[in-house]
Design a protein around this motif. Sequence first.
Motif, mmCIF file in Angstrom:
data_model
loop_
_atom_site.group_PDB
_atom_site.id
_atom_site.type_symbol
_atom_site.label_atom_id
_atom_site.label_comp_id
_atom_site.label_asym_id
_atom_site.label_seq_id
_atom_site.Cartn_x
_atom_site.Cartn_y
_atom_site.Cartn_z
ATOM 1 N N LYS A 40 0.831 -1.200 0.000
ATOM 2 C CA LYS A 40 0.000 0.000 0.000
ATOM 3 C C LYS A 40 0.866 1.252 0.000
ATOM 4 C CE LYS A 40 -4.241 1.736 2.053
ATOM 5 N NZ LYS A 40 -5.322 1.471 3.018
ATOM 6 N N SER A 72 1.000 4.152 -2.925
ATOM 7 C CA SER A 72 0.842 5.572 -2.602
ATOM 8 C C SER A 72 2.022 6.372 -3.130
ATOM 9 C CB SER A 72 0.727 5.756 -1.084
ATOM 10 O OG SER A 72 -0.416 5.108 -0.586
ATOM 11 N N GLU A 101 -11.407 11.503 -4.952
ATOM 12 C CA GLU A 101 -12.651 11.790 -4.255
ATOM 13 C C GLU A 101 -12.604 13.218 -3.732
ATOM 14 O OE1 GLU A 101 -15.452 10.398 -3.603
ATOM 15 O OE2 GLU A 101 -15.230 8.307 -4.203
ATOM 16 N N ARG A 106 -14.385 14.196 -1.225
ATOM 17 C CA ARG A 106 -14.447 14.100 0.234
ATOM 18 C C ARG A 106 -13.061 13.789 0.772
ATOM 19 N NH1 ARG A 106 -18.779 9.982 2.258
ATOM 20 N NH2 ARG A 106 -17.526 8.626 0.934
ATOM 21 N N LYS A 107 -12.533 14.637 1.621
ATOM 22 C CA LYS A 107 -11.211 14.440 2.172
ATOM 23 C C LYS A 107 -11.312 14.178 3.670
ATOM 24 C CE LYS A 107 -9.072 15.179 -1.687
ATOM 25 N NZ LYS A 107 -8.383 14.075 -2.385
ATOM 26 N N PRO A 108 -10.565 13.205 4.183
ATOM 27 C CA PRO A 108 -10.601 12.941 5.609
ATOM 28 C C PRO A 108 -10.001 14.101 6.388
ATOM 29 C CG PRO A 108 -8.821 11.706 4.577
ATOM 30 C CD PRO A 108 -9.617 12.326 3.470
ATOM 31 N N GLU A 144 -6.742 2.702 10.120
ATOM 32 C CA GLU A 144 -7.543 3.301 9.057
ATOM 33 C C GLU A 144 -8.794 2.476 8.819
ATOM 34 O OE1 GLU A 144 -7.163 4.445 4.298
ATOM 35 O OE2 GLU A 144 -5.983 2.829 5.180
ATOM 36 N N LYS A 150 -12.188 2.987 6.050
ATOM 37 C CA LYS A 150 -13.021 3.743 5.118
ATOM 38 C C LYS A 150 -12.596 5.212 5.023
ATOM 39 C CE LYS A 150 -17.149 0.883 5.204
ATOM 40 N NZ LYS A 150 -18.614 0.840 5.367
ATOM 41 N N ASP A 151 -11.312 5.418 4.743
ATOM 42 C CA ASP A 151 -10.762 6.760 4.543
ATOM 43 C C ASP A 151 -10.804 7.627 5.792
ATOM 44 O OD1 ASP A 151 -10.141 6.268 1.856
ATOM 45 O OD2 ASP A 151 -12.185 6.779 1.249
ATOM 46 N N ARG A 152 -11.009 7.016 6.945
ATOM 47 C CA ARG A 152 -10.922 7.733 8.214
ATOM 48 C C ARG A 152 -9.835 7.075 9.059
ATOM 49 N NH1 ARG A 152 -15.556 10.919 9.682
ATOM 50 N NH2 ARG A 152 -17.284 10.657 8.211
ATOM 51 N N TRP A 153 -9.172 7.892 9.889
ATOM 52 C CA TRP A 153 -8.151 7.379 10.777
ATOM 53 C C TRP A 153 -8.625 7.445 12.221
ATOM 54 C CZ3 TRP A 153 -3.783 4.755 9.794
ATOM 55 C CH2 TRP A 153 -3.307 4.772 8.475
#
Length: 306
Positions: free
Chosen positions: A91, A95, A115, A117-119, A162, A164-167
């Motif tokens: 991963k 990146s 996307e 939508r940004k975390p 992490e 779903k794009d959240r930490w």
Amino acid sequence: MKKDFYLTRYALIIKRLENSPATYSQLEEYLLNSFEFQDAGIKSYSIRTLQRDIREISDLFNLSIHNKKKGDNRYYIESRPIMEVDEYNQKLLESFQVSNALNLHPDFSNLIFFETRKPTGVEHFYDLFFAIRNKRVITFEHYNFKNKLMTSRKVHPLALKESKDRWYLIAIDTKDKILKSFGLDRINYLDVGKNKFREKYNFNFREHFKNAFGVMNLAEQKPQNIVLKCSRHQGEYIRSFPLHQSQKETKETPEEIYFEFFLHPTYDFMQEILSYGKEVTVLEPKGLVDEIRNHLQESLNRYLES
């Protein structure tokens, strides 16, 4: 050699040696013929740079690259990390490849779309990483969406996860000594203290999250066998992009595909299943079937009332 190009070099070297051992000349030819090198206008790659890259690859990705020296003088990957770490490294490499491509070609912004939508909360990432590595006690304000309250927290930070794009920060709350998760997007006024916590925690988080989907409720609970029946259309998507590492395909018909999982039937997993609508049906366990049925009935009642 461009200084901001090193991550791309690492990824290309690993990719080439994963296929087969190679001499310096073969590696040089592979790199110089790659689209990345050609697009960057790089026309040379020295043995000294290769040796430095190998050392950096070892430090960054825990990959040992050696030179046989006897006979054919080829470089090869001597060992690979355990599967979970390997997936993490992959991963990272992906990146790095995207990041370097964008750095090398700013005009990619007209061709690649992320996307919108940004975390949020990622501005805390480095400070939290520092606190975890150095066992620093931290304090912060945390907002709870459910009860709409902001509470003060003092914790011993242990890990970051992490989902779903959240930490999320995984930490021991000093108030009740319970392991909890805190969304980074809901953390405010973070303060990394100077004091270190002396407690030794023996959590094996790889094992802890092995049967988790998303950020599970960290309270003790047993994972269960979960069986899904999917339409052929949706089943093909789930087959190509598994929902969880425990996913197994158990049956296939012209119209349907069946999958089995071994994980905690958490709220996160239920929400994932509900997002597929009529395309996915839970067959087992009964408790999860009843919970989803009740959830769907409540949703239908809301529409009937409106």
